[in-house]
Design a protein around this motif. Structure first.
Motif, PDB file in Angstrom:
ATOM      1  N   SER A  86       0.827  -1.210   0.000  1.00 11.13           N
ATOM      2  CA  SER A  86       0.000   0.000   0.000  1.00 11.13           C
ATOM      3  C   SER A  86       0.860   1.258   0.000  1.00 11.13           C
ATOM      4  CB  SER A  86      -0.922   0.002   1.221  1.00 11.13           C
ATOM      5  OG  SER A  86      -0.149   0.202   2.402  1.00 11.13           O
ATOM      6  N   GLY A  87       0.269   2.331  -0.468  1.00  9.38           N
ATOM      7  CA  GLY A  87       0.961   3.618  -0.484  1.00  9.38           C
ATOM      8  C   GLY A  87       1.308   4.110   0.904  1.00  9.38           C
ATOM      9  N   TYR A  88       0.395   3.944   1.867  1.00  9.34           N
ATOM     10  CA  TYR A  88       0.665   4.432   3.223  1.00  9.34           C
ATOM     11  C   TYR A  88       1.802   3.646   3.867  1.00  9.34           C
ATOM     12  CZ  TYR A  88      -2.157   0.556   5.018  1.00  9.34           C
ATOM     13  OH  TYR A  88      -2.655  -0.695   5.305  1.00  9.34           O
ATOM     14  N   PHE A  89       1.890   2.336   3.614  1.00  6.82           N
ATOM     15  CA  PHE A  89       2.984   1.528   4.159  1.00  6.82           C
ATOM     16  C   PHE A  89       4.312   1.976   3.545  1.00  6.82           C
ATOM     17  CE2 PHE A  89       5.914  -1.993   4.384  1.00  6.82           C
ATOM     18  CZ  PHE A  89       5.725  -2.508   5.656  1.00  6.82           C
ATOM     19  N   LYS A  90       4.316   2.149   2.227  1.00  8.30           N
ATOM     20  CA  LYS A  90       5.553   2.554   1.554  1.00  8.30           C
ATOM     21  C   LYS A  90       6.013   3.936   2.016  1.00  8.30           C
ATOM     22  CE  LYS A  90       4.897  -0.306  -2.531  1.00  8.30           C
ATOM     23  NZ  LYS A  90       4.601  -0.321  -3.966  1.00  8.30           N
ATOM     24  N   THR A  91       5.067   4.825   2.252  1.00  7.45           N
ATOM     25  CA  THR A  91       5.415   6.178   2.690  1.00  7.45           C
ATOM     26  C   THR A  91       5.909   6.186   4.131  1.00  7.45           C
ATOM     27  OG1 THR A  91       3.849   7.208   1.180  1.00  7.45           O
ATOM     28  CG2 THR A  91       4.529   8.513   3.099  1.00  7.45           C
ATOM     29  N   TYR A  92       5.065   5.722   5.051  1.00  5.46           N
ATOM     30  CA  TYR A  92       5.378   5.847   6.475  1.00  5.46           C
ATOM     31  C   TYR A  92       6.389   4.823   6.979  1.00  5.46           C
ATOM     32  CZ  TYR A  92       1.415   9.042   6.712  1.00  5.46           C
ATOM     33  OH  TYR A  92       0.562  10.098   6.523  1.00  5.46           O
ATOM     34  N   ILE A  93       6.206   3.572   6.620  1.00  5.32           N
ATOM     35  CA  ILE A  93       7.071   2.530   7.177  1.00  5.32           C
ATOM     36  C   ILE A  93       8.368   2.427   6.375  1.00  5.32           C
ATOM     37  CG2 ILE A  93       7.267   0.098   7.808  1.00  5.32           C
ATOM     38  CD1 ILE A  93       5.257   1.808   9.514  1.00  5.32           C
ATOM     39  N   GLY A  95       9.519   4.229   3.824  1.00  9.22           N
ATOM     40  CA  GLY A  95      10.186   5.482   3.500  1.00  9.22           C
ATOM     41  C   GLY A  95      10.683   6.281   4.686  1.00  9.22           C
ATOM     42  N   GLN A  96       9.923   6.267   5.785  1.00 12.46           N
ATOM     43  CA  GLN A  96      10.266   7.139   6.911  1.00 12.46           C
ATOM     44  C   GLN A  96      10.761   6.393   8.148  1.00 12.46           C
ATOM     45  OE1 GLN A  96       6.976   9.817   7.748  1.00 12.46           O
ATOM     46  NE2 GLN A  96       6.707  10.292   5.587  1.00 12.46           N
ATOM     47  N   ALA A  97      10.053   5.357   8.582  1.00  8.08           N
ATOM     48  CA  ALA A  97      10.385   4.716   9.860  1.00  8.08           C
ATOM     49  C   ALA A  97      11.596   3.790   9.790  1.00  8.08           C
ATOM     50  CB  ALA A  97       9.174   3.953  10.399  1.00  8.08           C
ATOM     51  N   LEU A  98      11.640   2.927   8.778  1.00 11.09           N
ATOM     52  CA  LEU A  98      12.715   1.924   8.744  1.00 11.09           C
ATOM     53  C   LEU A  98      14.120   2.522   8.799  1.00 11.09           C
ATOM     54  CD1 LEU A  98      11.324  -0.846   6.358  1.00 11.09           C
ATOM     55  CD2 LEU A  98      11.186  -0.686   8.851  1.00 11.09           C
ATOM     56  N   PRO A  99      14.385   3.634   8.133  1.00 15.76           N
ATOM     57  CA  PRO A  99      15.741   4.205   8.244  1.00 15.76           C
ATOM     58  C   PRO A  99      16.112   4.675   9.657  1.00 15.76           C
ATOM     59  CG  PRO A  99      14.623   5.061   6.298  1.00 15.76           C
ATOM     60  CD  PRO A  99      13.591   4.318   7.109  1.00 15.76           C
ATOM     61  N   LEU A 100      15.115   4.831  10.514  1.00 11.51           N
ATOM     62  CA  LEU A 100      15.367   5.308  11.882  1.00 11.51           C
ATOM     63  C   LEU A 100      15.544   4.171  12.881  1.00 11.51           C
ATOM     64  CD1 LEU A 100      12.698   8.170  12.017  1.00 11.51           C
ATOM     65  CD2 LEU A 100      15.115   8.311  11.331  1.00 11.51           C
ATOM     66  N   LEU A 101      15.489   2.930  12.402  1.00 13.32           N
ATOM     67  CA  LEU A 101      15.546   1.776  13.296  1.00 13.32           C
ATOM     68  C   LEU A 101      16.938   1.179  13.393  1.00 13.32           C
ATOM     69  CD1 LEU A 101      12.293  -0.142  12.296  1.00 13.32           C
ATOM     70  CD2 LEU A 101      12.605   1.652  14.034  1.00 13.32           C
ATOM     71  N   ALA A 102      17.279   0.761  14.612  1.00  8.33           N
ATOM     72  CA  ALA A 102      18.505   0.008  14.857  1.00  8.33           C
ATOM     73  C   ALA A 102      18.228  -1.487  14.744  1.00  8.33           C
ATOM     74  CB  ALA A 102      19.049   0.328  16.245  1.00  8.33           C
ATOM     75  N   LYS A 103      16.952  -1.873  14.991  1.00  6.01           N
ATOM     76  CA  LYS A 103      16.596  -3.291  15.023  1.00  6.01           C
ATOM     77  C   LYS A 103      15.150  -3.459  14.589  1.00  6.01           C
ATOM     78  CE  LYS A 103      16.239  -6.988  18.464  1.00  6.01           C
ATOM     79  NZ  LYS A 103      16.383  -7.281  19.894  1.00  6.01           N
ATOM     80  N   ARG A 104      14.904  -4.508  13.788  1.00  2.67           N
ATOM     81  CA  ARG A 104      13.543  -4.833  13.363  1.00  2.67           C
ATOM     82  C   ARG A 104      13.435  -6.344  13.245  1.00  2.67           C
ATOM     83  NH1 ARG A 104      11.028  -4.231   7.403  1.00  2.67           N
ATOM     84  NH2 ARG A 104       8.816  -4.336   7.912  1.00  2.67           N
ATOM     85  N   GLU A 105      12.534  -6.936  14.009  1.00  2.00           N
ATOM     86  CA  GLU A 105      12.287  -8.371  13.954  1.00  2.00           C
ATOM     87  C   GLU A 105      10.811  -8.607  13.728  1.00  2.00           C
ATOM     88  OE1 GLU A 105      13.684 -10.092  17.589  1.00  2.00           O
ATOM     89  OE2 GLU A 105      15.750  -9.498  17.237  1.00  2.00           O
ATOM     90  N   ARG A 106      10.485  -9.615  12.904  1.00  2.00           N
ATOM     91  CA  ARG A 106       9.095  -9.953  12.628  1.00  2.00           C
ATOM     92  C   ARG A 106       8.919 -11.460  12.606  1.00  2.00           C
ATOM     93  NH1 ARG A 106       7.983  -7.383   7.050  1.00  2.00           N
ATOM     94  NH2 ARG A 106      10.075  -8.140   6.784  1.00  2.00           N
ATOM     95  N   ALA A 107       7.749 -11.908  13.022  1.00  2.00           N
ATOM     96  CA  ALA A 107       7.393 -13.321  12.945  1.00  2.00           C
ATOM     97  C   ALA A 107       5.915 -13.402  12.584  1.00  2.00           C
ATOM     98  CB  ALA A 107       7.641 -14.017  14.281  1.00  2.00           C
ATOM     99  N   GLN A 108       5.547 -14.472  11.862  1.00  2.00           N
ATOM    100  CA  GLN A 108       4.159 -14.681  11.467  1.00  2.00           C
ATOM    101  C   GLN A 108       3.632 -15.945  12.125  1.00  2.00           C
ATOM    102  OE1 GLN A 108       3.734 -14.699   7.209  1.00  2.00           O
ATOM    103  NE2 GLN A 108       4.876 -12.808   6.961  1.00  2.00           N
ATOM    104  N   TYR A 109       2.360 -15.871  12.552  1.00  2.00           N
ATOM    105  CA  TYR A 109       1.718 -16.988  13.235  1.00  2.00           C
ATOM    106  C   TYR A 109       0.315 -17.206  12.673  1.00  2.00           C
ATOM    107  CZ  TYR A 109       5.247 -15.916  16.786  1.00  2.00           C
ATOM    108  OH  TYR A 109       6.420 -15.674  17.440  1.00  2.00           O
ATOM    109  N   ALA A 110      -0.089 -18.447  12.602  1.00  2.00           N
ATOM    110  CA  ALA A 110      -1.480 -18.781  12.280  1.00  2.00           C
ATOM    111  C   ALA A 110      -2.241 -18.884  13.588  1.00  2.00           C
ATOM    112  CB  ALA A 110      -1.564 -20.099  11.521  1.00  2.00           C
TER     113      ALA A 110
END
Length: 112
Positions: A86-93, A95-110
């Motif tokens: 989505s455009g909002y994800f590409k813009t905010y996350i 484009g803007q947030a990820l460069p400001l992070l030192a660490k990012r972890e994700r996991a998916q669950y059913a």
């Protein structure tokens, strides 16, 4: 930073029918935590409108405000993919947030 829950459903209503649960942990770079929080404040209202998103919860660590925890429930894999494209994800996350992070972890669950 405010806490957000997608639409006006109860948690029981949101999790009914299962879905794909994404749990993410972020840590902002030194001095960037408040900027990340401000970005998330702009991002969440847009994400809540996403038809494939059943629930969003974001918290900020009380003892270490540079840490953020996400619980996101999507209808299915396709809904998660649409969210990430989505455009909002590409813009905010992306484009803007990820460069400001030192660490990012994700996991998916059913959901069981």
């Amino acid at each position: 930073m405010n806490q957000y829950v997608g639409n006006n459903k109860t948690i029981g209503e949101a999790v009914g029918g299962g879905g794909l649960l994404v749990v993410a942990q972020w840590e902002a770079k030194e001095g960037q935590a408040d900027k990340v929080a401000a970005i998330l404040d702009s991002f969440l209202p847009e994400a809540q409108k996403d038809p494939g998103a059943k629930l969003f919860l974001i918290g900020r660590n009380k003892d270490n405000p540079a840490q953020f925890l996400f619980y996101e429930l999507f209808r299915d894999e396709a809904a998660l993919k649409a969210h990430q494209e989505s455009g909002y994800f590409k813009t905010y996350i992306a484009g803007q947030a990820l460069p400001l992070l030192a660490k990012r972890e994700r996991a998916q669950y059913a959901l069981l």
